[in-house]
Design a protein around this motif. Structure first.
Motif, PDB file in Angstrom:
ATOM      1  N   ILE A 137      -3.987  -9.784   5.011  1.00  0.00           N
ATOM      2  CA  ILE A 137      -3.830  -9.227   3.659  1.00  0.00           C
ATOM      3  C   ILE A 137      -4.512  -7.433   4.309  1.00  0.00           C
ATOM      4  O   ILE A 137      -3.792  -6.509   3.104  1.00  0.00           O
ATOM      5  CB  ILE A 137      -4.986  -9.756   3.113  1.00  0.00           C
ATOM      6  CG1 ILE A 137      -4.705 -10.980   2.274  1.00  0.00           C
ATOM      7  CG2 ILE A 137      -4.399  -8.752   1.715  1.00  0.00           C
ATOM      8  CD1 ILE A 137      -5.360 -11.487   1.420  1.00  0.00           C
ATOM      9  N   VAL A 138      -5.085  -7.137   4.942  1.00  0.00           N
ATOM     10  CA  VAL A 138      -5.808  -5.599   5.335  1.00  0.00           C
ATOM     11  C   VAL A 138      -5.554  -4.873   6.349  1.00  0.00           C
ATOM     12  O   VAL A 138      -5.564  -3.849   6.856  1.00  0.00           O
ATOM     13  CB  VAL A 138      -7.022  -5.531   5.015  1.00  0.00           C
ATOM     14  CG1 VAL A 138      -7.223  -5.537   2.742  1.00  0.00           C
ATOM     15  CG2 VAL A 138      -8.295  -6.808   5.676  1.00  0.00           C
ATOM     16  N   ASN A 139      -4.593  -5.883   7.124  1.00  0.00           N
ATOM     17  CA  ASN A 139      -4.355  -5.473   9.123  1.00  0.00           C
ATOM     18  C   ASN A 139      -3.514  -4.243   9.656  1.00  0.00           C
ATOM     19  O   ASN A 139      -3.073  -4.165  10.334  1.00  0.00           O
ATOM     20  CB  ASN A 139      -4.388  -6.375   9.584  1.00  0.00           C
ATOM     21  CG  ASN A 139      -3.011  -7.566  10.013  1.00  0.00           C
ATOM     22  OD1 ASN A 139      -2.828  -7.282   8.597  1.00  0.00           O
ATOM     23  ND2 ASN A 139      -3.065  -8.533  10.855  1.00  0.00           N
ATOM     24  N   PHE A 140      -2.941  -3.946   7.418  1.00  0.00           N
ATOM     25  CA  PHE A 140      -2.097  -2.736   7.979  1.00  0.00           C
ATOM     26  C   PHE A 140      -3.321  -1.492   8.249  1.00  0.00           C
ATOM     27  O   PHE A 140      -2.005  -0.533   8.414  1.00  0.00           O
ATOM     28  CB  PHE A 140      -1.222  -2.611   6.858  1.00  0.00           C
ATOM     29  CG  PHE A 140      -2.719  -2.392   5.502  1.00  0.00           C
ATOM     30  CD1 PHE A 140      -2.547  -0.735   4.828  1.00  0.00           C
ATOM     31  CD2 PHE A 140      -2.325  -3.787   4.713  1.00  0.00           C
ATOM     32  CE1 PHE A 140      -3.191  -1.265   4.308  1.00  0.00           C
ATOM     33  CE2 PHE A 140      -3.778  -3.836   3.414  1.00  0.00           C
ATOM     34  CZ  PHE A 140      -3.739  -2.147   3.406  1.00  0.00           C
ATOM     35  N   ILE A 141      -4.044  -1.512   8.056  1.00  0.00           N
ATOM     36  CA  ILE A 141      -5.247  -0.222   8.161  1.00  0.00           C
ATOM     37  C   ILE A 141      -5.581  -0.369   9.541  1.00  0.00           C
ATOM     38  O   ILE A 141      -5.735  -1.024   9.967  1.00  0.00           O
ATOM     39  CB  ILE A 141      -6.560  -0.703   7.648  1.00  0.00           C
ATOM     40  CG1 ILE A 141      -6.186  -0.911   5.574  1.00  0.00           C
ATOM     41  CG2 ILE A 141      -7.244   0.201   7.700  1.00  0.00           C
ATOM     42  CD1 ILE A 141      -7.501  -1.831   4.743  1.00  0.00           C
ATOM     43  N   VAL A 154      -8.463   5.923   3.887  1.00  0.00           N
ATOM     44  CA  VAL A 154      -8.019   4.642   4.394  1.00  0.00           C
ATOM     45  C   VAL A 154      -7.420   4.891   5.164  1.00  0.00           C
ATOM     46  O   VAL A 154      -6.284   5.362   4.386  1.00  0.00           O
ATOM     47  CB  VAL A 154      -7.611   3.448   3.426  1.00  0.00           C
ATOM     48  CG1 VAL A 154      -6.973   2.582   3.888  1.00  0.00           C
ATOM     49  CG2 VAL A 154      -9.002   2.881   3.146  1.00  0.00           C
ATOM     50  N   ASN A 155      -6.261   5.231   6.850  1.00  0.00           N
ATOM     51  CA  ASN A 155      -5.592   5.450   7.777  1.00  0.00           C
ATOM     52  C   ASN A 155      -5.115   4.439   7.651  1.00  0.00           C
ATOM     53  O   ASN A 155      -5.623   2.381   7.887  1.00  0.00           O
ATOM     54  CB  ASN A 155      -6.027   6.166   8.888  1.00  0.00           C
ATOM     55  CG  ASN A 155      -6.757   7.262   7.947  1.00  0.00           C
ATOM     56  OD1 ASN A 155      -6.251   8.381   7.596  1.00  0.00           O
ATOM     57  ND2 ASN A 155      -7.835   7.760   8.973  1.00  0.00           N
ATOM     58  N   THR A 156      -3.712   3.892   7.442  1.00  0.00           N
ATOM     59  CA  THR A 156      -2.597   2.860   8.184  1.00  0.00           C
ATOM     60  C   THR A 156      -2.378   3.093   8.666  1.00  0.00           C
ATOM     61  O   THR A 156      -1.816   4.222   9.778  1.00  0.00           O
ATOM     62  CB  THR A 156      -2.161   2.608   7.116  1.00  0.00           C
ATOM     63  OG1 THR A 156      -1.433   3.199   7.142  1.00  0.00           O
ATOM     64  CG2 THR A 156      -2.834   2.095   5.542  1.00  0.00           C
ATOM     65  N   LYS A 157      -1.500   2.299  10.219  1.00  0.00           N
ATOM     66  CA  LYS A 157      -1.378   2.332  11.651  1.00  0.00           C
ATOM     67  C   LYS A 157       0.068   2.860  11.099  1.00  0.00           C
ATOM     68  O   LYS A 157       0.340   3.575  11.569  1.00  0.00           O
ATOM     69  CB  LYS A 157      -1.036   0.129  12.109  1.00  0.00           C
ATOM     70  CG  LYS A 157      -2.647  -0.427  12.436  1.00  0.00           C
ATOM     71  CD  LYS A 157      -2.238  -1.545  12.204  1.00  0.00           C
ATOM     72  CE  LYS A 157      -3.709  -1.636  12.853  1.00  0.00           C
ATOM     73  NZ  LYS A 157      -3.870  -3.391  13.036  1.00  0.00           N
ATOM     74  N   GLU A 158       0.824   2.393   9.467  1.00  0.00           N
ATOM     75  CA  GLU A 158       2.478   3.086   9.767  1.00  0.00           C
ATOM     76  C   GLU A 158       2.288   3.102   8.329  1.00  0.00           C
ATOM     77  O   GLU A 158       1.602   2.414   7.817  1.00  0.00           O
ATOM     78  CB  GLU A 158       3.275   1.934  10.729  1.00  0.00           C
ATOM     79  CG  GLU A 158       3.450   1.949  11.825  1.00  0.00           C
ATOM     80  CD  GLU A 158       2.906   0.628  12.561  1.00  0.00           C
ATOM     81  OE1 GLU A 158       2.887   0.935  13.772  1.00  0.00           O
ATOM     82  OE2 GLU A 158       2.549   0.307  12.108  1.00  0.00           O
ATOM     83  N   PRO A 159       3.255   3.282   8.041  1.00  0.00           N
ATOM     84  CA  PRO A 159       3.772   3.436   6.466  1.00  0.00           C
ATOM     85  C   PRO A 159       3.870   2.158   5.708  1.00  0.00           C
ATOM     86  O   PRO A 159       4.743   1.145   6.708  1.00  0.00           O
ATOM     87  CB  PRO A 159       4.890   4.265   6.247  1.00  0.00           C
ATOM     88  CG  PRO A 159       5.315   5.086   7.513  1.00  0.00           C
ATOM     89  CD  PRO A 159       4.509   4.888   8.482  1.00  0.00           C
ATOM     90  N   TYR A 160       3.424   1.334   4.820  1.00  0.00           N
ATOM     91  CA  TYR A 160       3.117   0.438   5.131  1.00  0.00           C
ATOM     92  C   TYR A 160       2.838   0.213   2.945  1.00  0.00           C
ATOM     93  O   TYR A 160       2.386   0.574   2.876  1.00  0.00           O
ATOM     94  CB  TYR A 160       1.829  -0.095   5.196  1.00  0.00           C
ATOM     95  CG  TYR A 160       1.749  -2.124   4.006  1.00  0.00           C
ATOM     96  CD1 TYR A 160       2.475  -2.927   4.905  1.00  0.00           C
ATOM     97  CD2 TYR A 160       1.057  -1.895   3.702  1.00  0.00           C
ATOM     98  CE1 TYR A 160       2.607  -4.250   4.900  1.00  0.00           C
ATOM     99  CE2 TYR A 160       0.713  -3.365   3.649  1.00  0.00           C
ATOM    100  CZ  TYR A 160       1.844  -4.890   4.081  1.00  0.00           C
ATOM    101  OH  TYR A 160       1.551  -5.717   3.477  1.00  0.00           O
TER     102      TYR A 160
END
Length: 514
Positions: A137-141, A154-160
């Motif tokens: 649920i949150v591993n886009f972070i 909150v920084n994401t790995k890529e645009p999500y």
């Protein structure tokens, strides 16, 4: 698909109005009128299974969320105007396409009286990311930064695209860093959150009791106590509702719906569901490591019969595990019932005389009956199925550990976005507890899921999902069966209860007359 965005926004707004973020600005529930004009201090609701864990970063199944969703809050939620709105975060801004700043409310207390700060937010999201149960649920972070006492980035790995939507989920709830670090196990059985209800008692297999948080930042709930009562048998839930043992009953049996709707003392509430029901094949076990066998089972199951006889027509045959009202749904060609085709495929696979297999299901009478229908249908092509009935928590534990050949599951696309379902059910990194209990590990499946996750372009996401469904249809790690409706029965003395498509019904505004 031109209306996809509008439908997505509509359903999302309805389904994600979670229990934790009522405020004085909300319309109060109308006063229920009893014979003496008074209100009960306790509302009791019944559901078919107990919570698996009161820890929001573990108990992700709907029976658990129905309870811990009252106790904890996420950062954000949605309102009735289809917008993401404040919850624990009073405001936020998008700093870039991969960075979000959240300003935390300064008036939030945990149930033990301690103050919520940015450190709790970072700790909670880090903890959710590390959880084998809810990380999807949150591993886009990528990471969470504490800018100051009341600000996180909150920084994401890529645009999500679904970033804010995922953060509304109950499994992105904020827990106390101090309490959880001091005793990591306590949150499973004695949760202390910030929500409108405080935990009182859990008697496993029987009930959970909660008490109104009079110091809740959104104002005190309308009813002092809420009790969740476990009643596995759907018919017994209906009887409990009729006799007044409970005020509200979830997931009524289809053949009891008319009984409730025609009773002048009761109300039947129904709504569109974000859930799909399906078999998952354990691809680790022979012969389910052979796609021809999996395809054969799909051709041998007559889902329309299940809908007509067990659901009494209150459902729709499914071709995918994504519900039609969710963003990313593809109108996939269904495996039409074809017994002869099923036999041909079994012969091609090297099993002309069939085989023996075990089908796991939890102790819900309607689900057992569905599995018995499947058992009968598969017997016609030579597959001898043993239906293994387990208590819900044991069912989850055993299927997480791949002890099943086939398992009967439901899944709710809670965020109304297909990524919430595709990623945990099919991605190779999500075997077991997150949801991939078919144990599929296909590089092309992973690629299309990942491609759709890292773009905010809706058209590009849909193209990836179209390609993904083409592979899934061929590989058949699951057998989609049907979509159902959400139904809830209540006493006509109950006011303020609203049915949510995700099944995460709120008790903030609920009252019941004496």
């Amino acid at each position: 698909m031109k209306n996809t965005k509008r439908v997505f926004a509509l359903i999302l707004a309805i389904s994600l109005l979670l229990a934790g973020c009522g405020s004085p600005a909300n319309e109060p529930a109308p006063a229920a009128e009893g014979q003496d004009g008074g209100l009960k201090d306790t509302v009791i609701f019944a559901q078919g299974a107990d919570v698996t864990s009161l820890d929001p970063h573990i108990g992700k199944e709907t029976p658990a969320v129905t309870v811990h969703g009252q106790i904890f809050n996420p950062l954000v939620t949605t309102d009735k105007d289809m917008n993401v709105v404040p919850c624990l975060a009073e405001s936020w801004e998008m700093l870039s396409d991969t960075s979000y700043k959240f300003n935390i409310r300064k008036d939030v207390k945990f149930h033990d009286g301690s103050e919520l700060t940015a450190e709790d937010v970072k700790f909670s999201l880090d903890r959710a990311m590390a959880s084998s149960y809810v990380s999807y649920i949150v591993n886009f972070i990528d990471n969470v930064e504490v800018a100051d006492k009341y600000t996180v980035i909150v920084n994401t790995k890529e645009p999500y695209a679904p970033t804010l939507m995922n953060l509304t989920h109950p499994s992105a709830a904020i827990v106390s860093k101090a309490i959880t670090e001091k005793d990591p196990e306590s949150i499973k059985t004695n949760p202390i959150g910030t929500g409108p209800y405080k935990f009182v008692e859990w008697k496993p297999g029987e009930y959970v009791k909660m008490e109104a948080n009079q110091d809740y930042f959104g104002g005190a709930p309308k009813t002092k106590y809420v009790i969740m009562k476990v009643i596995p048998e759907a018919a017994q839930r209906t009887i409990a509702l009729e006799t007044g043992e409970v005020d509200i009953a979830y997931d009524l049996s289809a053949n009891d719906l008319s009984k409730v709707s025609e009773n002048p003392d009761l109300k039947l509430l129904e709504g569109t569901s974000l859930s799909a029901w399906f078999l998952q094949f354990n691809m680790k076990n022979k012969p389910f490591d052979n796609k021809l066998v999996r395809q054969a089972v799909r051709y041998a199951i007559d889902s329309q019969t299940i809908v007509d006889t067990i659901l009494y027509g209150a459902g729709e045959v499914a071709g995918s595990i994504i519900p039609p009202i969710a963003f990313g749904y593809q109108d996939v060609a269904k495996y039409e019932y074809n017994k002869e085709k099923a036999k041909e495929l079994l012969t091609q696979a090297g099993y002309p005389n069939g085989f023996d297999a075990k089908l796991y299901v939890n102790d819900n009478q309607q689900r057992i009956e569905i599995c018995q229908v499947i058992q009968s249908q598969l017997k016609e092509i030579g597959i001898n199925v043993e239906v293994v009935v387990l208590e819900f928590a044991t069912f989850i534990e055993n299927t997480n550990k791949a002890k099943h050949d086939m398992g009967f599951f439901g899944w709710t696309t809670s965020t109304a976005d297909a990524d919430y379902t595709y990623y945990p059910i099919y991605h190779s990194s999500q075997h077991g507890a997150p949801g991939n209990r078919s144990f599929i590990a296909n590089p092309d499946v992973d690629k299309y899921i990942e491609n759709a996750r890292i773009t905010a372009d809706s058209a590009a996401r849909l193209e990836n999902y179209k390609a993904l469904e083409g592979i899934i249809s061929e590989e058949s790690p699951v057998a989609p069966l049907f979509y159902n409706k959400v139904n809830v029965g209540t006493s006509n003395k109950v006011q303020g209860f609203e049915v949510q498509p995700a099944g995460y019904h709120s008790y903030f505004n609920v009252t019941a007359a004496k």
